[in-house]
Design a protein around this motif. Structure first.
Motif: not given
Length: 774
Positions: A598-614
């Motif tokens: 497994g992996y963990e991804l840490f991102c800016d909250r403003d990019d959260a939905l874009t990354i979830w959808d991707g």
């Protein structure tokens, strides 16, 4: 949210500052904006919590003279236009919404510079009343190079303003509000859908509450909150911190739904105080809530009672385990704390300001209660208050940045510190999510994890002193699991440390106490290192399961200067982007809490939905499903992974908690080393696995027995779908810890019912963790 605190004589603890009179307190996290009402003449102190970050302050009025005219202490701060203060567009939007208008002409103070140390303050007096806004700007590139910052705002109120300003801001459109003077009660009507907010004005003041269903009253029948029905319908025993989600009457009709609670400690099983109760203690004629409730209810034709059942809001009580007697102490509520409930039927309600001055429950000094009624169209979300540390201002539990996606898939959430996190998803359920993680892949919102960046020339020295692993051996783009112990060897916190740069590290952990401990040690040792909180600005996902790498191959872009996805080893990380060089940035780590690849991804909250959808789009062909906390608990117990409050805590050292593998005795020194080295040679208890004979799951705290003698305690238990029976982790005496030893888990009183168990090694599955290392 603001909290006003009042002084108490004789207080000598380190938290005495919490009880300063007439002080409002709010904390501003990284990338956040806080709105505060400030009366004329108030003194405002903005203090660095982390150090090294800027704060921007403006007022509702676009008058530069509103702020900083009388600077009492701190560096001079010029009034500058907002658009030159370094905010990104999203922060500007948030501030615009908070101020309720355009920012074209807004000016404010940009205070603190990058060299400002934690604890330094900028203090000024407000020449006129205003609503001020304090924001913590985000530094571009904080994902890859480190960042963070937080501030504490304290407002010393003029005495004349203290009683009114302590009230929290309205939650919606107020229909009516009034004050209930101490020692009295007031009855009032609530229409279906309206909200009532019951506010403790000065703190530590109890308020009894009762509600009658209007429809039944019109028929001459009294139907009111019934504690037994409410307990049964909520499937929750008494006593408990907090309130039931709903309160029902004798006909099992829901009367009220709890929406917000800033205290989390109330009494929902005892009577309101009575005349008889005072008489038997030698206080005949004492004012009491039961008589006050009867008097207030009388105009509605409700019969008198010598003793009224009630929800005793802010009443701090419990049942003593030794003799099962009800005990009580001073209330936990602070000035401005409240409970908000929504009427689910037309109601006649009553609220009291309890007159008890012969017990500690009202702080020995009864005060007032404030009531607000809100219209049905008000939007008051479900939330409870949370404080990482006693001195912090309360935070109301919020939804994470991924909530717009997860909320379409489930309505089952649980509280994880200051966030609501999904427990399971409607289309799958916990068991199906468990199997998806074993056979395909799952995506889980893990934003409740705490993230801190430790930066500065002495960052290595600080971490070497505080962590159990050798930080000097950690390369850039690498991480490891480590412990933070106290001098007794007890584990204060555990987490993963990543090295971002030579003098910048990221500590991902479970508790905000980590940051406090690191800051205290840096100050004590005189080290030049800052501990920066990333707060809610950095969110994270866990992509776990055998298909996780295949999914990431579809969406991950890395620069040639960064490690590639396929070259990441266990606990390695890289800085990546979604799809291509222009996509949103995230930190991608080869880590997880499931025992699977497994992996963990840490991102800016403003990019959260874009990354979830991707990720969800790329994972659909591979069978990717969202996963909640219930499935994670099954997986982490199978994998023999420990958590605070279960496997480790103040009652056991790292060796007894099964965490000796994370202690490097080759290091010359670290906090707790001497105690751990001594205890390692004479460990009396050991953490082991237990195979249970059936499907009944033991609970945390259940005793483990050999015959009549208790030899250990269950720390965590679950049902393992893969093994087909219950399993548990337990701390037991070393004499009984050999694999194959047959023990019994005691239920009921520990003796009347026993569950057969056999000792096994941890982890239960994949002992070499080959799947995670694959």
């Amino acid at each position: 949210m603001l909290n006003r605190v009042s002084a108490q004589p004789g207080l000598t603890s380190r938290y005495a500052g919490l009880l300063q009179p007439n002080v409002l307190r709010a904390d501003v996290g990284y990338g956040a904006v806080e709105s505060l009402r400030v009366p004329a003449g108030a003194v405002v102190a903005i203090t660095q919590i982390d150090g090294g970050a800027q704060a921007w302050v403006t007022a509702l009025a676009d008058d530069a003279a509103t702020l900083g005219v009388t600077t009492l202490e701190g560096s001079a701060a010029a009034s500058i236009p907002l658009d030159s203060s370094g905010f990104d567009s999203r922060m500007l939007e948030a501030l615009t919404n908070a101020r309720g208008g355009a920012l074209a002409d807004a000016r404010g103070l940009l205070i603190f510079d990058p060299m400002t140390a934690a604890g330094e303050s900028h203090i000024f007096r407000m020449p006129q009343a205003a609503r001020i806004f304090v924001a913590a700007p985000v530094r571009p590139g904080f994902i890859e190079t480190g960042g963070g910052g937080a501030f504490r705002v304290e407002i010393k109120l003029p005495d004349v303003a203290a009683n009114d300003i302590s009230l929290p801001d309205p939650l919606g459109k107020v229909v009516d509000e009034w004050r209930i003077p101490r020692g009295t009660a007031t009855a009032y009507e609530l229409q279906k859908g309206q909200f009532v907010q019951i506010i403790d004005v000065e703190g530590q003041q109890c308020s009894d509450f009762m509600a009658m269903r209007s429809e039944a009253l019109d028929k001459g029948v009294e139907r009111f909150i019934d504690s037994t029905v409410s307990r049964t319908m909520a499937r929750s025993a008494y006593p408990l911190p907090g309130l039931h989600d709903k309160f029902y009457d004798q006909d099992i009709r829901p009367l009220l739904a709890v929406r917000q609670d800033t205290v989390g400690r109330h009494d929902t099983f005892a009577l309101a105080c009575t005349a008889r109760g005072y008489e038997e203690r030698g206080f005949p004629g004492h004012l009491n809530c039961s008589d006050n409730i009867s008097d207030a209810f009388a105009p509605y034709g409700i019969g008198r009672r010598a003793a009224w059942p009630a929800i005793n809001l802010f009443f701090n009580s419990w049942i003593a385990p030794a003799d099962h007697a009800i005990a009580s102490d001073e209330a936990w509520s602070r000035p401005g704390d409240y409970v908000a409930m929504q009427a689910m039927s037309d109601l006649v309600c009553v609220s009291t300001a309890c007159p008890d001055d012969v017990d500690p429950i009202n702080g020995w000094n009864p005060t007032d209660i404030h009531i607000r009624i809100y219209e049905e169209t008000s939007t008051i979300t479900h939330a409870v208050a949370w404080r990482a540390n006693p001195e912090d201002a309360a935070k109301m539990t919020a939804h994470s940045a991924f909530h717009p996606r997860t909320s379409k898939l489930t309505s089952s959430y649980h509280v994880a510190r200051d966030l609501w996190m999904p427990a399971h998803f409607d289309a799958t359920g916990a068991v199906e999510e468990y199997w998806a993680c074993k056979k395909a892949a799952t995506l889980q919102d893990m934003s409740g994890l705490r993230k801190f960046d430790i930066v500065g020339p002495d960052a290595v020295a600080l971490l070497q002193h505080c962590l159990t692993r050798d930080v000097s051996k950690l390369s850039v783009h690498r991480g490891f699991y480590a412990l933070m112990c106290d001098a007794r060897g007890s584990v204060l916190d555990d987490g993963t440390l990543f090295r971002l740069e030579d003098t910048a590290f990221r500590w991902c952990c479970g508790s905000d106490h980590s940051a406090l401990h690191l800051r205290e040690q840096a100050e004590a040792l005189g080290l030049n290192a800052r501990v920066l909180s990333l707060g809610g600005r950095m969110v994270n996902l866990a992509l776990q399961g055998p298909k996780s790498r295949d999914i990431l191959r579809e969406v991950v872009f890395t620069q040639p200067s960064r490690p590639s996805l396929d070259n990441l080893k266990w606990f390695g990380f890289t800085i990546a982007r979604l799809h291509d060089r222009d996509g949103p940035m995230f930190m991608l780590c080869r880590s997880g809490f499931t025992g699977e690849l497994g992996y963990e991804l840490f991102c800016d909250r403003d990019d959260a939905l874009t990354i979830w959808d991707g990720l969800m789009a790329a994972g659909a062909p591979e069978g990717l499903v969202p996963m909640g906390g219930q499935a994670l608990d099954m997986l982490r117990i199978e994998a023999g992974l420990m958590i605070a409050g279960a496997e480790f805590g103040p009652d056991a050292d790292a060796m007894e908690s099964g965490l000796g593998f994370a202690v490097d005795f080759k290091k010359p020194d670290f906090i707790g080393r001497a105690a751990l080295e001594r205890n390692a040679a004479a460990t009396r208890r050991k953490l082991v696995g237990l195979h249970l004979a059936g499907n009944e799951v033991p609970h945390h705290g259940d005793g483990i027995f050999v015959g009549r003698e208790q030899v250990g305690t269950i720390t965590s238990g679950t049902y393992s779908p893969q093994m087909g029976h219950a399993i548990a982790m337990a701390r037991i005496a070393v004499e009984n810890a050999a694999p194959g030893a047959e023990l019994e888990v005691g239920k009921l009183d520990g003796h009347m019912k026993r569950l057969a168990a056999k000792v096994v090694d941890l982890p239960f599955l994949d002992p070499k963790r080959e799947k995670a290392r694959a």
